[in-house]
Design an enzyme around this catalytic site. Structure first.
Site, short mmCIF file in Angstrom:
data_model
loop_
_atom_site.label_atom_id
_atom_site.label_comp_id
_atom_site.label_asym_id
_atom_site.label_seq_id
_atom_site.Cartn_x
_atom_site.Cartn_y
_atom_site.Cartn_z
N HIS B 66 26.19 51.56 41.33
CA HIS B 66 24.84 51.15 41.71
C HIS B 66 24.42 51.87 42.99
CE1 HIS B 66 25.93 47.78 39.03
NE2 HIS B 66 24.64 47.61 38.86
N ASP B 197 15.90 41.06 44.80
CA ASP B 197 14.91 40.22 44.14
C ASP B 197 15.54 39.03 43.43
OD1 ASP B 197 12.56 42.07 44.53
OD2 ASP B 197 13.94 43.41 43.48
N HIS B 303 18.81 52.00 39.70
CA HIS B 303 19.55 50.77 40.01
C HIS B 303 21.03 50.83 39.64
CE1 HIS B 303 20.48 46.45 40.12
NE2 HIS B 303 21.01 46.61 38.92
N GLU B 461 22.93 20.35 42.47
CA GLU B 461 24.37 20.40 42.26
C GLU B 461 24.92 21.82 42.43
OE1 GLU B 461 22.19 19.27 40.02
OE2 GLU B 461 22.51 17.10 39.98
N ASP B 521 23.80 6.04 29.82
CA ASP B 521 23.05 7.28 30.08
C ASP B 521 23.11 8.23 28.89
OD1 ASP B 521 21.83 6.74 32.46
OD2 ASP B 521 23.45 7.53 33.69
N HIS B 525 24.71 12.79 29.37
CA HIS B 525 25.51 12.54 30.57
C HIS B 525 27.00 12.36 30.27
CE1 HIS B 525 21.61 12.03 32.32
NE2 HIS B 525 22.04 11.56 33.45
#
Lengths: 726, 726
Positions: B66, B197, B303, B461, B521, B525
């Site tokens: 790169h 970015d 890139h 999280e 839940d 969950h």
């Protein structure tokens, strides 16, 4: 009115007792006054009170659930279901219906109760009361589930719903640009998404918000239940940003509603304005008070636990309801919502008429539109897949392009996307047009329009998968969304991939750069343990094809799996075209590639390493060891085969030991193999071939390992029965 | 200067050939002019050119890597390493050094080259040239790795680094508030984070940005390499938001640099201003041109691929270097950086003197500070853990609190956090103080300061785990970060948990609500497949304790695992205290809980379902079936035991079949068991007990299943050798 939380609140159940040291958002007298000041009609006032008490009772019956949010959002719900949304309770799958997504899914009683009141037939009063019960056929699970009438997507894990909503809005934009004609807006629905604070904090929500602003999805409205309360306390414990300014910076129109608990009219005006927006998605920031009317109003305690019995009794008294009566719904409330089912049927009828006229005027488009509404691909889709491939080494990521791009080019059910890896994932077909706001001008010269079907998602893997779930959920089969990225980054996307599997949504994930063969990018990019996740995840096909022919099999299987998402896991590096590989073999999960009678060993080859198994078998043969080769692209597909087929394929029941070759964690292979040449540590940054060599995945050393293993187990009967990492 | 990309660019390698239809960001003559106009000293100008050509040559040697980003960022690097950062190349682990994080890790050559030029001893010229080679001991992997001198954290998966940087900055703030005295700023370092970015698009980056703004981490500076190019083309293909406005809305100071390729002085001023900020983190938006000087400048092609040979030749000519010469570094360049190692040693010396004086003046604090610098806990830490527990049913999430909260209270190495689940995860100790900006006023009355060690992460999280990695990476053992949430949401956090495992960072994740026993839940969950991921992931301990005693064992094991993160996976629902459970048994991964001679079967019980194994064994006994019980909290720990221990524990080598009981996907248990009572589908929303019942996890039915299985395999020798789901 701004949220009047002037005095200290408490920090959830662990730091306070119920109702102790709690300050109500409004004093009771103020609340009563407020509701009249705000020009609520008596009917509206009565409906709000009835709704709030219903929620309190529903949580009270089994002493659990999430009452506060639903109660705070009551006025928003009335505005949506009574005055604004276009839907048909008696034809819940009406194609052109507005879509409603409850991204703060824990407030599900909000939605269930409105489904009941507006006349969805499945949601009987009896069913409504199943919330938190032990009834196994309940329609009121702890979070909304797509299987049930009136629910567009399953939500719960926060941030998913808002990204789904972006997908639903993209679906509408794309269908509009593809099928609508000046006199025929046969697709005109709006997507409404309710969120809480979490969707403005969770990364997947933030990715989706940014992308929706970029796309200028004017047919999307997000309604923020801004009650400033989360489990831990007030939102300002963790988030003090200027939300409106942030949304504007992301390209959204912002509307504020100051009195979200009572100002139905203001909310209706805002929602209608949002529907009329032509150039931006709309964010309606609605200040509400969690659990308003209860003793824990405005407090975190109201979020995730039933109110105290006395509290509910007091609420009823305050509202002039009978304190001893539960689940009271007056005739007036029934009357209030009674116009909705017939209104819905009118909508359906006039839309169906419009579609019929459209079909007459535009027969070709009409036929296609009908086919897509019915969730079908063109009959001949399989003919578009090459029947053979050039016999030259090809990376399976390139094979994926050879197989799938002709399909994507011809069949507009396919919406194809990538998380900024277009040059690497080979998903661009000839003449592809980007899905973009048509007014966009980019500095790189690529533009598009809303009829485009190639989506540059940006570096947003998680939102890509969640948005694709929304696309798939728009209507079964109308869209078959495809995503693409490096396999490793499907760990970023995993929560959304899981939601797709749970919802039985057909999304195809083209995951390239699998295995350590991907090379120099190193251990951060080399998936070692990720296959174990997707092989264990219910209802998803993780398929590793070994060459171009198997890649064709992988895509066919994925496209035929209408209720199951797939991950097609391909190599960065070139692989030989192998003799005997079969696309229909892939559909069975595993098949015998090379049979030998009286074999000493079965070598299981997987995906990019299938060629190793073939080469090792040849070397073993030269040493007088007879090796069968089984190609094993997909454990789940194999597991579904009859026992007979499974035994015949592996022949372990005949006492032939099996060795699997895959540079992944071996967890789960123990079911099919006795030993593994595998990886139980992270990878290493080296060119692909060197990485294979570094970890012993060269034909010579592998042949030695297998030979030694066979010798060892001859001498050690206990070892023979144990799984061994070679 | 604004980025001059006026004409159409191309869309990566797949849509264009190299250099075709490419427009340079600046015309060559303009570039030359620019560099003088900007008052670069001749030395600076020469250094920039040398650096850029080095990058081009390093990518050219193996035709990969790169180059573009590193080349575009050259002036930023000179500003940082020559003029601004405080560090010591010859004492790379100098405790008070500035931390530099390369969050856009694919531009690693940027960092490697500056490490080389500034005199890091390990990074010899020879080593620098190892980039993309097949050298297995290379210090220049495809992304920076923490193991190597001068690298603070491993980066690569985008968005991780910026969140790590937030953790590093929190570490500094916390140490400052805990130890600094008016005359003794013994901790004063700054954290610098370079991003591209992607970190502004990836969810984890956005979560971390929002949280850093909230915390007012004035010691954190993010430098945005704003080259407007990603793999797919220009950033505006996918992101058209007003980045500066968004950052301001998130509470950041924003500084613009218009000419980031040449304006070293401007960058230095901005960096110094950022260091001096006292109330906000700083975002420096630096416009650069990717691959400046090359034929593909300003283009996506720059890139991720080496420049063409001719192109590099032309660059050298343009810069008045010898076109045929590679890797040229003049004496002048060496001279330019020669002051840095001695300057660094001066820093170290004066800081060490300061710390000695501090220790003299504040002996108690000084001793503690020294202990933490050395990464040690107090000797007696284990004494703080209860030696016994009340013999009453207790949810293991509550047991976790009983075990760990006394440690967290007494020992300030522990930084404890939760993703908005304080009321559920039981991690609050008596007198806990929140880590907060001390000026924060919350509406819920909770406040804190920077010496606090309880972090309300919000509903973030993923960032929680990534920030915790940064905390752990600050210096080994100085902090032992602990996170907490429901186990299911460690799928959101998984990419960061993985990075912790890869980097051997000790982070302890307290994951509650595991198993279907978590109840209402519902399937969103209920973790079914997640354990399979963490059991397969290298270098992490996934531990499911079965009662309070085993929970103590889990925490002790996790705290002793200095180079391994752990997940302590606990139940929402109460579990009985079992006879015979042992904390030292947990450390071995599995151990015999109940032995029987001449056993017919071994029942393997895991975590919340260990009690089921005990009960089923008892029932079997009543039917005349002799059942042993093995408690099996952690596969990885067991796998590390000697073969002898493993065989003695399971006794499968004696022909005793083993049945594991766990309502998870069974993948991987095949290694230790012959059959499983398990789940291969998603869960169901029901109260915990009802959910167990619905899926057959009741003692009666399970006993029947095991009995029938034992009968079947007596009669079917083939089945006996196959893994069976009961």
């Amino acid at each position: 009115m701004t949220v009047a939380l002037n005095e200290p609140q408490t920090n959830g159940r662990s730091e306070t007792e119920y109702g102790k040291n709690v300050v109500n958002g409004l004093k009771k007298e103020e609340e009563i006054e407020k509701s009249s000041v705000q020009k609520l009609s008596p009917e509206q006032d009565h409906v709000l009170k009835t709704f709030r008490l219903l929620i309190a009772d529903l949580c009270g019956q089994f002493n659990g659930g999430h009452p506060g949010g639903a109660i705070g959002m009551a006025a928003i719900g009335v505005a949506l279901w009574k005055y604004v949304m276009r839907y048909a309770p008696h034809t819940p799958d009406y194609f052109n219906r507005d879509r409603f997504v409850l991204s703060n899914g824990h407030t599900c009683l909000f939605q269930y109760t409105f489904l009941h009141l507006t006349g969805y037939k499945a949601m009987t009063f009896d069913q409504l009361k199943s919330y938190h019960s032990d009834r196994v056929d309940a329609l009121c699970p702890g979070h909304p589930e797509i299987e049930h009438e009136g629910i567009e997507v399953t939500t719960g894990p926060l941030g998913q719903g808002i990204a789904n909503a972006v997908g639903l809005a993209i679906a509408t934009k794309n269908l509009q640009a593809t099928y609508n004609k000046p006199d025929f807006d046969i697709v005109s629905n709006h997507t409404w998404c309710m969120i809480g604070d979490a969707c403005l904090q969770e990364g997947v929500g933030l990715e989706a918000i940014s992308f929706a602003g970029h796309l200028k999805l004017s047919n999307l409205t997000v309604i923020y239940d801004n009650n400033q309360i989360t489990c831990d306390g007030s939102v300002d414990l963790t988030n003090t940003e200027d939300v409106n300014a942030k949304m504007r910076a992301c390209g959204w129109e912002v509307i504020d509603i100051e009195d979200g608990c009572f100002d139905i009219e203001g909310i209706v005006q805002a929602l209608n304005k949002a529907r009329e927006s032509t150039d931006k998605p709309t964010f309606i920031n609605v200040r509400t008070i969690i659990g308003i009317g209860s003793a824990v109003a405005g407090n975190a305690v109201a979020h995730g636990a039933a109110f105290a019995k006395d509290d509910v009794k007091n609420m009823k008294e305050l509202y002039s309801f009978k304190p001893e009566e539960s689940f009271f719904v007056s005739d007036a409330v029934r009357e209030f919502f009674s116009d909705i089912p017939p209104r819905g049927e009118e909508l359906v009828k006039s839309w169906e008429k419009k579609v019929q006229e459209y079909e007459a005027q535009y027969p070709e488009l009409g036929t296609e539109f009908r086919r897509r509404m019915e969730g079908r691909l063109p009959e001949n889709w399989k003919d578009l897949i090459p029947s053979t491939f050039p016999n030259k080494p090809t990376a399976t990521r390139a094979s994926s392009g050879l197989v799938f791009n002709p399909l994507a080019q011809e069949i507009n059910n396919f919406m194809v996307g990538t998380a900024d890896l277009s040059p690497s994932v080979n998903m661009i077909w000839k003449g592809k047009v980007d899905f973009q706001n048509p007014d966009l001008k980019t500095t790189c010269g690529i533009v598009g329009n809303y009829s485009g079907r190639y989506i540059h998602y940006g570096i947003r893997e998680h939102a890509m998968a969640a948005i694709s779930n929304g696309l798939a959920a728009f209507a079964p089969g109308t869209f078959v969304p495809t995503t693409s990225s490096f396999f490793m980054f499907y760990l970023y996307a995993a929560p959304a991939v899981r939601m797709g599997a749970l919802q039985q949504l057909q999304v195809i994930h083209a995951a390239t750069h699998d295995s350590i063969g991907m090379g120099e990018d190193g251990p951060t990019h080399q998936p070692i343990e990720l296959a174990a996740l997707y092989r264990a995840m219910p209802n998803i096909l993780y398929i590793r094809p070994g060459d171009s022919e198997e890649t064709a099999g992988a895509w066919i299987t994925a496209i035929e799996a209408k209720k199951t998402p797939s991950i097609i896991s391909t190599s960065r590096h070139t692989l030989p075209q192998l003799t005997g590989t079969r696309r229909d073999g892939v559909a069975k999960g595993a098949y015998v590639l090379q049979e030998v009678e009286d074999a000493d060993v079965t070598l299981i080859g997987v995906g990019a390493e299938l060629c190793f198994a073939v080469d090792v078998a040849e070397q073993l043969q030269a040493k007088g060891v007879k090796a069968r080769v089984v190609s094993f692209p997909c454990q789940r597909l194999f597991e579904a085969q009859p026992l007979e087929y499974k035994r015949d394929t592996l022949r372990r029941h005949r006492g032939i030991p099996a060795v699997v070759i895959e540079p992944y964690a071996p967890n789960g292979w123990e079911r099919y193999a006795d030993a593994a040449i595998c990886l139980t540590r992270f990878g290493h940054s080296l060119p692909g071939k060197a990485a294979y060599k570094y970890f012993g995945f060269e034909v010579g050393p592998m042949t030695v390992k297998v030979g030694e293993y066979l010798e060892k187990i001859k001498a050690d009967s206990i070892l023979r029965r144990e799984f061994v990492e070679l």
